[in-house]
Design a protein around this motif. Structure first.
Motif, PDB file in Angstrom:
ATOM      1  N   SER A  33       0.817  -1.214   0.000  1.00  0.00           N
ATOM      2  CA  SER A  33       0.000   0.000   0.000  1.00  0.00           C
ATOM      3  C   SER A  33       0.852   1.266   0.000  1.00  0.00           C
ATOM      4  CB  SER A  33      -0.955   0.004   1.189  1.00  0.00           C
ATOM      5  OG  SER A  33      -0.225  -0.014   2.403  1.00  0.00           O
ATOM      6  N   MET A  34       2.018   1.233   0.621  1.00  0.00           N
ATOM      7  CA  MET A  34       2.878   2.412   0.672  1.00  0.00           C
ATOM      8  C   MET A  34       3.751   2.530  -0.580  1.00  0.00           C
ATOM      9  SD  MET A  34       3.965   5.138   2.392  1.00  0.00           S
ATOM     10  CE  MET A  34       3.241   4.882   3.994  1.00  0.00           C
ATOM     11  N   PHE A  35       4.298   1.418  -1.046  1.00  0.00           N
ATOM     12  CA  PHE A  35       5.304   1.480  -2.101  1.00  0.00           C
ATOM     13  C   PHE A  35       4.830   0.992  -3.470  1.00  0.00           C
ATOM     14  CE2 PHE A  35       7.925   1.369   1.775  1.00  0.00           C
ATOM     15  CZ  PHE A  35       8.637   2.550   1.574  1.00  0.00           C
ATOM     16  N   GLY A  36       3.588   0.569  -3.595  1.00  0.00           N
ATOM     17  CA  GLY A  36       3.077   0.141  -4.890  1.00  0.00           C
ATOM     18  C   GLY A  36       3.180   1.269  -5.904  1.00  0.00           C
ATOM     19  N   ARG A  37       3.839   0.993  -7.021  1.00  0.00           N
ATOM     20  CA  ARG A  37       4.053   1.951  -8.108  1.00  0.00           C
ATOM     21  C   ARG A  37       4.693   3.252  -7.618  1.00  0.00           C
ATOM     22  NH1 ARG A  37       0.656   0.932 -13.358  1.00  0.00           N
ATOM     23  NH2 ARG A  37       0.495  -1.305 -13.119  1.00  0.00           N
ATOM     24  N   ALA A  38       5.550   3.132  -6.638  1.00  0.00           N
ATOM     25  CA  ALA A  38       6.225   4.306  -6.071  1.00  0.00           C
ATOM     26  C   ALA A  38       7.480   4.653  -6.857  1.00  0.00           C
ATOM     27  CB  ALA A  38       6.604   4.048  -4.609  1.00  0.00           C
ATOM     28  N   VAL A  39       7.763   5.942  -6.886  1.00  0.00           N
ATOM     29  CA  VAL A  39       9.053   6.464  -7.323  1.00  0.00           C
ATOM     30  C   VAL A  39       9.637   7.128  -6.083  1.00  0.00           C
ATOM     31  CG1 VAL A  39      10.293   8.054  -8.840  1.00  0.00           C
ATOM     32  CG2 VAL A  39       8.242   6.861  -9.674  1.00  0.00           C
ATOM     33  N   VAL A  40      10.796   6.648  -5.647  1.00  0.00           N
ATOM     34  CA  VAL A  40      11.425   7.152  -4.434  1.00  0.00           C
ATOM     35  C   VAL A  40      12.717   7.859  -4.822  1.00  0.00           C
ATOM     36  CG1 VAL A  40      12.377   6.560  -2.161  1.00  0.00           C
ATOM     37  CG2 VAL A  40      10.489   5.207  -3.122  1.00  0.00           C
ATOM     38  N   TYR A  41      12.835   9.110  -4.395  1.00  0.00           N
ATOM     39  CA  TYR A  41      14.089   9.844  -4.602  1.00  0.00           C
ATOM     40  C   TYR A  41      15.000   9.544  -3.412  1.00  0.00           C
ATOM     41  CZ  TYR A  41      17.496  13.552  -5.067  1.00  0.00           C
ATOM     42  OH  TYR A  41      18.682  14.240  -5.185  1.00  0.00           O
TER      43      TYR A  41
END
Length: 189
Positions: A22-30
């Motif tokens: 739920s937090m990182f699904g399809r996330a872009v993290v800098y």
């Protein structure tokens, strides 16, 4: 401590399509810090329900100058310390608690940058988030080896120009990949 083998500072972590979280699904993290103590980054494409103008009001910083984007959402930066604010911005200013992750990008964790923005003399390009993503030493490298993340050079276009919902696919496309063709299976010799 053993030095890290690859420094991912000023890189994007791009969630693999199968990462069902739920937090990182399809996330872009800098990633703004990666060293022998671990890694820290900000999710740059998951807006919250809180608008920036409301956040300024909550911390008693009224917008003295007309804000360029008062409706800009505050981002969900990650699960660690969701009560703390971070400003990812272009350029380096006189603000305290600033970590320079590249020649042109910094992350500031102090009220003075929000005050500067509210008065019209802060950075022109910025993202405001609550919380951050953090990894213990070796944890991020293990997640990458387990095929949970792709890595790529960070792009200011993705950070500051694209709509939030377009950032994940744009970050994958920048690698020359089509997300529909990515496999979660990891090969081992």
């Amino acid at each position: 401590m053993k030095p890290i083998s690859v420094d991912l500072t000023n890189q994007f972590l791009v969630a693999m399509p199968e990462l069902d979280d739920s937090m990182f699904g399809r996330a872009v993290v800098y990633i703004f810090r990666h060293d022998e103590d671990g890694a820290a980054g900000l999710i740059v494409n998951h807006p919250s329900d809180v608008q920036f103008a409301h956040l300024l009001s909550e911390i008693r910083l009224p917008a003295l100058k007309p804000l360029a984007r008062p409706e800009q959402p505050v981002l969900v930066g990650g699960p660690v310390h969701p009560e703390l604010g971070f400003v990812l911005h272009r350029g380096h200013g006189p603000w305290t608690s600033t970590l320079h992750s590249s020649d042109s990008i910094a992350v500031t964790h102090s009220r003075d940058v929000l005050d500067a923005i509210s008065q019209g003399h802060g950075p022109s390009d910025y993202l405001v988030s609550l919380g951050y993503a953090g990894w213990q030493p070796g944890q991020l490298e293990e997640e990458i080896a387990d095929n949970q993340w792709l890595t790529s050079q960070a792009s200011t276009d993705v950070l500051f120009e694209l709509p939030y919902e377009a950032r994940w696919e744009a970050a994958i496309n920048a690698l020359g990949l089509d997300w529909r063709l990515l496999s979660h299976d990891v090969g081992h010799a």
